[in-house]
Design a protein around this motif. Structure first.
Motif: not given
Length: 392
Positions: A187-193
């Motif tokens: 989730k954190n990885l995908q929030e920054i792209g």
């Protein structure tokens, strides 16, 4: 991410070099400050990225410069995990003689190779590879891939029964916490792209190619083995559980599988086709499988792609470079290997990559940069030839 045919990417690790290794030792001994070490990591990561961009690699990876090895680095990232050397783990292994025999056979230096062991309840601290991704994105404008040890690998390698059972009833219980933590990280990885999230699961081949014998595979598989069918079911549950946490509108979900990558001595590495793993491949909900295929030890491409569950639904990251060989691969060989795969799958579903990383363990790289650059150039030349033939 722009859609191109025959996308290219590295698998993950690149040689860290003496400067990084020395700096890591100095940091541990409080002889340099963390800021100085981080600056060096940034400079060396920048060099790895530049090498990839100069070669026109399509999807950029970090080189895993700050990681001690492909899995042990998580001991610095998660609560309840302690890094132990293989020699230290010997104190907790029931069959010490067999364990020592395995280390000798596999050419693994017991005092220098480390592993992350569960020594408490797992705690997510907000970063496993997140900061590595932030650094990577700050240094390139191209699409990026972040690599993580897979949930089965992590669970299997962290479980040292005589220690971990004080905190979890079984490795299955430990695995549920691994899934939960990995989903938070995703989730954190995908929030920054991030364009591709890759999970490394080399232990899968240990399940099916060791004929029931106990074995330590690159510091993993320390826990007691069950029947291979049960173990693959457990692995499928863990990997699918994590893959289902990836929003496919934002990232491609990828898994990498190899047969060992710590020694140039191919005779001690595992051998066999992917056939026993086809059900797992079909059921884990991956978009991309990055697999070894440059080595004869991987079997025939047909053994994988004759299964329509794989052929019609999954992108194949075709391994076309053996990281353990110094010699540059022949462009024609890579091109013809790709053409062989194209007998079964559409061009849009074929990517090119090395078989594995070039430095699974930070102090035990299997190759050096000048060779790596030459080898990757052959892969790019073959890619360009394929794009000219099939269109971009």
């Amino acid at each position: 991410m722009e859609s191109k045919l025959f996308q290219t990417a590295l698998i993950g690790s690149m040689p860290r070099g003496k400067e990084i290794l020395l700096a890591r030792r100095k940091l541990s001994a409080n002889l340099i400050d963390k800021a100085s070490y981080d600056n060096l990591v940034k400079e060396k990561t920048k060099e790895v990225i530049k090498l990839q961009e100069d070669l026109d690699i399509d999807i950029i990876t970090s080189g895993e410069i700050e990681r001690d090895n492909y899995v042990s680095f998580i001991s610095d990232k998660l609560g309840g995990v302690t890094q132990m050397s293989m020699a230290e783990m010997l104190d907790y292994v029931d069959d010490k003689r067999e364990f020592e025999n395995i280390l000798t056979t596999l050419d693994v230096p017991a005092s220098s190779i480390k592993n992350a062991i569960c020594t408490g309840k797992l705690e997510y601290k907000g970063d496993i590879v997140l900061n590595e991704l932030k650094l990577l994105k700050s240094l390139t404008k191209k699409p990026v891939k972040i690599t993580m040890p897979g949930p089965y690998l992590v669970t299997r390698s962290m479980w040292l029964a005589n220690v971990s059972s004080n905190f979890y009833d079984s490795k299955e219980d430990l695995g549920e916490d691994v899934i939960r933590i990995f989903k938070e990280e995703i989730k954190n990885l995908q929030e920054i792209g991030v364009d591709v999230i890759q999970f490394d699961e080399p232990v899968l081949t240990e399940i099916v190619f060791t004929e029931g014998r106990p074995r330590t595979f690159m510091c993993a598989s320390l826990s007691q083995r069950k029947d291979p069918t049960e173990e693959l079911k457990f692995a499928t549950h863990l990997i699918k559980g994590v893959m289902n946490g990836i929003d496919r509108e934002k990232s491609i979900a990828s898994m990498h599988v190899c047969r060992g990558n710590w020694s140039k001595n191919e005779s001690i590495l595992l051998e066999g086709p992917y056939t026993p793993l086809l059900d797992l491949f079909a059921n884990i909900n991956a978009d991309l499988l990055s697999l070894e295929f440059s080595t004869p030890r991987a079997g025939e491409i047909k053994s994988l792609l004759s299964d329509d569950r794989i052929r019609d639904k999954i992108i194949l990251g075709l391994g076309v470079i053996n990281p353990r060989f110094d010699e540059k691969e022949n462009e024609d060989v890579i091109y013809n290997r790709a053409k062989e795969a194209l007998e079964y799958i559409e061009p849009k579903n074929l990517w090119l990559n090395p078989d594995c990383g070039f430095a699974t363990f930070s102090n035990r790289p299997v190759n050096e940069y000048e060779n790596i650059k030459n080898k990757l150039q052959s892969m790019i030349d073959a890619r360009d030839r394929l794009r000219k033939e099939y269109g971009r």
